[in-house]
Every structure is written in structure tokens, then in C-alpha cells.
Design a protein around this motif. Structure first.
Motif, PDB file in Angstrom:
ATOM      1  N   TYR A  42     -14.264 -47.999 -39.669  1.00 37.18           N
ATOM      2  CA  TYR A  42     -13.715 -46.923 -40.492  1.00 37.18           C
ATOM      3  C   TYR A  42     -13.837 -47.347 -41.946  1.00 37.18           C
ATOM      4  CZ  TYR A  42     -11.536 -45.099 -36.274  1.00 37.18           C
ATOM      5  OH  TYR A  42     -11.313 -44.603 -35.033  1.00 37.18           O
ATOM      6  N   CYS A  43     -14.335 -46.439 -42.773  1.00 33.75           N
ATOM      7  CA  CYS A  43     -14.413 -46.693 -44.208  1.00 33.75           C
ATOM      8  C   CYS A  43     -13.716 -45.534 -44.911  1.00 33.75           C
ATOM      9  CB  CYS A  43     -15.860 -46.761 -44.666  1.00 33.75           C
ATOM     10  SG  CYS A  43     -16.783 -48.133 -43.961  1.00 33.75           S
ATOM     11  N   PHE A  44     -12.924 -45.863 -45.918  1.00 32.80           N
ATOM     12  CA  PHE A  44     -12.278 -44.813 -46.679  1.00 32.80           C
ATOM     13  C   PHE A  44     -12.044 -45.257 -48.103  1.00 32.80           C
ATOM     14  CE2 PHE A  44      -9.086 -47.140 -44.336  1.00 32.80           C
ATOM     15  CZ  PHE A  44      -8.101 -47.415 -45.269  1.00 32.80           C
ATOM     16  N   SER A  45     -11.982 -44.279 -48.979  1.00 30.70           N
ATOM     17  CA  SER A  45     -11.778 -44.522 -50.395  1.00 30.70           C
ATOM     18  C   SER A  45     -10.288 -44.510 -50.695  1.00 30.70           C
ATOM     19  CB  SER A  45     -12.483 -43.431 -51.193  1.00 30.70           C
ATOM     20  OG  SER A  45     -12.186 -43.570 -52.561  1.00 30.70           O
ATOM     21  N   ALA A  46      -9.886 -45.394 -51.613  1.00 21.40           N
ATOM     22  CA  ALA A  46      -8.481 -45.439 -52.013  1.00 21.40           C
ATOM     23  C   ALA A  46      -8.350 -45.410 -53.526  1.00 21.40           C
ATOM     24  CB  ALA A  46      -7.824 -46.680 -51.442  1.00 21.40           C
ATOM     25  N   GLY A  47      -9.340 -44.888 -54.187  1.00 20.42           N
ATOM     26  CA  GLY A  47      -9.299 -44.807 -55.639  1.00 20.42           C
ATOM     27  C   GLY A  47     -10.691 -44.972 -56.209  1.00 20.42           C
ATOM     28  N   LYS A  48     -10.793 -44.862 -57.502  1.00 20.03           N
ATOM     29  CA  LYS A  48     -12.092 -44.950 -58.163  1.00 20.03           C
ATOM     30  C   LYS A  48     -12.661 -46.365 -58.020  1.00 20.03           C
ATOM     31  CE  LYS A  48     -14.500 -44.018 -62.396  1.00 20.03           C
ATOM     32  NZ  LYS A  48     -14.465 -43.496 -63.732  1.00 20.03           N
ATOM     33  N   GLY A  49     -13.811 -46.474 -57.376  1.00 25.12           N
ATOM     34  CA  GLY A  49     -14.481 -47.757 -57.217  1.00 25.12           C
ATOM     35  C   GLY A  49     -13.862 -48.681 -56.193  1.00 25.12           C
ATOM     36  N   MET A  50     -12.879 -48.184 -55.421  1.00 24.36           N
ATOM     37  CA  MET A  50     -12.220 -49.027 -54.431  1.00 24.36           C
ATOM     38  C   MET A  50     -12.267 -48.341 -53.074  1.00 24.36           C
ATOM     39  SD  MET A  50      -8.278 -50.373 -54.140  1.00 24.36           S
ATOM     40  CE  MET A  50      -8.216 -50.833 -55.840  1.00 24.36           C
ATOM     41  N   SER A  51     -12.738 -49.091 -52.093  1.00 29.09           N
ATOM     42  CA  SER A  51     -12.736 -48.559 -50.732  1.00 29.09           C
ATOM     43  C   SER A  51     -12.305 -49.657 -49.772  1.00 29.09           C
ATOM     44  CB  SER A  51     -14.114 -48.018 -50.360  1.00 29.09           C
ATOM     45  OG  SER A  51     -15.077 -49.045 -50.394  1.00 29.09           O
ATOM     46  N   TYR A  52     -12.018 -49.243 -48.556  1.00 28.29           N
ATOM     47  CA  TYR A  52     -11.576 -50.159 -47.520  1.00 28.29           C
ATOM     48  C   TYR A  52     -12.418 -49.966 -46.286  1.00 28.29           C
ATOM     49  CZ  TYR A  52      -7.597 -51.197 -50.374  1.00 28.29           C
ATOM     50  OH  TYR A  52      -6.810 -51.605 -51.410  1.00 28.29           O
ATOM     51  N   ARG A  53     -12.654 -51.065 -45.602  1.00 28.93           N
ATOM     52  CA  ARG A  53     -13.370 -51.002 -44.337  1.00 28.93           C
ATOM     53  C   ARG A  53     -12.512 -51.699 -43.290  1.00 28.93           C
ATOM     54  NH1 ARG A  53     -18.496 -54.158 -44.473  1.00 28.93           N
ATOM     55  NH2 ARG A  53     -17.164 -55.851 -43.821  1.00 28.93           N
ATOM     56  N   ILE A  54     -12.267 -51.001 -42.213  1.00 33.08           N
ATOM     57  CA  ILE A  54     -11.557 -51.580 -41.081  1.00 33.08           C
ATOM     58  C   ILE A  54     -12.522 -51.517 -39.911  1.00 33.08           C
ATOM     59  CG2 ILE A  54      -9.564 -51.498 -39.582  1.00 33.08           C
ATOM     60  CD1 ILE A  54      -8.074 -50.036 -41.819  1.00 33.08           C
ATOM     61  N   GLN A  55     -12.857 -52.675 -39.397  1.00 38.85           N
ATOM     62  CA  GLN A  55     -13.846 -52.766 -38.325  1.00 38.85           C
ATOM     63  C   GLN A  55     -13.182 -53.338 -37.074  1.00 38.85           C
ATOM     64  OE1 GLN A  55     -17.055 -55.466 -39.180  1.00 38.85           O
ATOM     65  NE2 GLN A  55     -18.419 -54.404 -37.775  1.00 38.85           N
ATOM     66  N   ILE A  56     -13.361 -52.642 -35.968  1.00 37.02           N
ATOM     67  CA  ILE A  56     -12.851 -53.142 -34.700  1.00 37.02           C
ATOM     68  C   ILE A  56     -13.839 -54.189 -34.201  1.00 37.02           C
ATOM     69  CG2 ILE A  56     -12.260 -52.563 -32.319  1.00 37.02           C
ATOM     70  CD1 ILE A  56     -11.453 -49.779 -33.361  1.00 37.02           C
ATOM     71  N   GLN A  57     -13.351 -55.410 -34.036  1.00 38.93           N
ATOM     72  CA  GLN A  57     -14.215 -56.510 -33.633  1.00 38.93           C
ATOM     73  C   GLN A  57     -14.167 -56.795 -32.143  1.00 38.93           C
ATOM     74  OE1 GLN A  57     -12.729 -59.534 -36.354  1.00 38.93           O
ATOM     75  NE2 GLN A  57     -14.529 -59.183 -37.642  1.00 38.93           N
ATOM     76  N   LEU A  58     -12.997 -56.613 -31.538  1.00 38.74           N
ATOM     77  CA  LEU A  58     -12.846 -56.947 -30.129  1.00 38.74           C
ATOM     78  C   LEU A  58     -11.805 -56.034 -29.499  1.00 38.74           C
ATOM     79  CD1 LEU A  58     -13.603 -58.965 -27.853  1.00 38.74           C
ATOM     80  CD2 LEU A  58     -11.708 -60.376 -28.638  1.00 38.74           C
ATOM     81  N   CYS A  59     -12.182 -55.414 -28.395  1.00 37.47           N
ATOM     82  CA  CYS A  59     -11.265 -54.556 -27.645  1.00 37.47           C
ATOM     83  C   CYS A  59     -11.076 -55.146 -26.262  1.00 37.47           C
ATOM     84  CB  CYS A  59     -11.878 -53.168 -27.492  1.00 37.47           C
ATOM     85  SG  CYS A  59     -11.189 -51.956 -28.556  1.00 37.47           S
ATOM     86  N   GLU A  60      -9.832 -55.441 -25.935  1.00 38.60           N
ATOM     87  CA  GLU A  60      -9.491 -55.937 -24.613  1.00 38.60           C
ATOM     88  C   GLU A  60      -8.384 -55.036 -24.070  1.00 38.60           C
ATOM     89  OE1 GLU A  60     -10.678 -60.570 -24.926  1.00 38.60           O
ATOM     90  OE2 GLU A  60      -8.712 -60.053 -25.718  1.00 38.60           O
ATOM     91  N   PRO A  61      -8.043 -55.159 -22.788  1.00 42.81           N
ATOM     92  CA  PRO A  61      -7.058 -54.227 -22.214  1.00 42.81           C
ATOM     93  C   PRO A  61      -5.724 -54.169 -22.963  1.00 42.81           C
ATOM     94  CG  PRO A  61      -8.126 -55.456 -20.477  1.00 42.81           C
ATOM     95  CD  PRO A  61      -8.598 -56.042 -21.779  1.00 42.81           C
TER      96      PRO A  61
END
Length: 149
Positions: A42-61
């Protein structure tokens, strides 16, 4: 004789830490609607020139591990926060596993110590995650979320 003062061992406040981890779990669920898909980003902007990336690395039960990274234009990578977080679905808690390439936080540290960790470093990084997620939720617009699979 050294003037270094050794403080008493820090005793973590488990109820406070658990409350922060539970609140962080709820905040992450608001940002990440599909926690059951590995390698989702997931990538989203939080202001001018600033964004965040949240990446799911591992999914277990019962757990999901994600990496959250701030991306700021013109700022060197080593100054941009990056955090590894594990979500425990059965306990409904999210705990910081690593921050700025440091991981495996102990419940408490003697102070002073060779790495200059704060006595309550584990509590502090989880509180930082709380503030960071709150910031993201306040600045997140409905159109800024970009899901990549």
C-alpha cells in the motif's frame, strides 16, 4: 573512580505496552484492509513530497509481518524512518520488531549501554509507531491509497 551512574533496572509497564500495541493493531487495520495477502503493498500520500509505503512481507495463520517506510523527496534514505511490525491476530496486537535497522528489542536495557538504547526502548518505539500511524490516518485522503499486488 568513574562518575558514571547506573540506574535501577527499568521494569516495563505491561498494561501500558499492551494498550499501545492493541491501539496500533486497530490503526493498522484501518490502513490495511487486506491483511491476508502476502506481498501486497500500500502506498499513500501524507503531504507534499511525503508518502508512505506499507508492504506485507509475511502472512501466516495467526500473524502478519509488515514493513512501514516513509518516503520523502530530497531526503537521504538513511534519514527516512523504516519499521518492521508484527500483527498478532489472535491477540489483536501489533508490536514493533525492528526500527531503523535495529531489531529484537529487549523489555529493558541497563543505562548507559554500548548501543545507547534508552532504558525503555521497546516502549518508546511502540509509542512512536502509535504517533506515526495517527499521523498517517489524519493525513490520509480517500483517494491517496494505492494498492499494489
Amino acid at each position: 573512580m568513574s562518575n558514571t551512574r547506573i540506574l535501577k533496572k527499568h521494569v516495563p509497564q505491561l498494561a501500558t505496552l499492551h494498550a499501545v500495541c492493541e491501539a496500533n493493531y486497530g490503526r493498522l487495520l484501518r490502513l490495511l484492509p487486506d491483511l491476508d495477502q502476502q506481498k501486497l503493498e500500500y502506498c499513500f500520500s501524507a503531504g507534499k513530497g511525503m508518502s508512505y509505503r506499507i508492504q506485507i512481507q509475511l502472512c501466516e495463520p495467526y500473524t502478519t509481518t509488515v514493513e512501514m517506510r516513509q518516503l520523502t523527496d530530497g531526503l537521504p534514505a538513511y534519514l527516512q524512518p523504516v519499521m518492521q511490525i508484527r500483527l498478532y491476530h489472535d491477540a489483536r496486537m501489533a508490536e514493533v520488531l525492528g526500527f531503523q535497522h535495529m531489531g529484537k528489542f529487549k523489555p529493558s536495557y541497563p543505562y548507559p549501554n554500548s548501543l545507547m538504547h534508552q532504558r525503555n526502548e521497546k516502549e518508546l518505539v511502540n509509542h512512536f509507531l502509535s504517533e506515526w500511524l495517527g499521523f498517517c490516518l489524519r493525513h490520509l485522503s480517500a483517494t491517496s491509497l494505492d494498492q499494489r499486488g
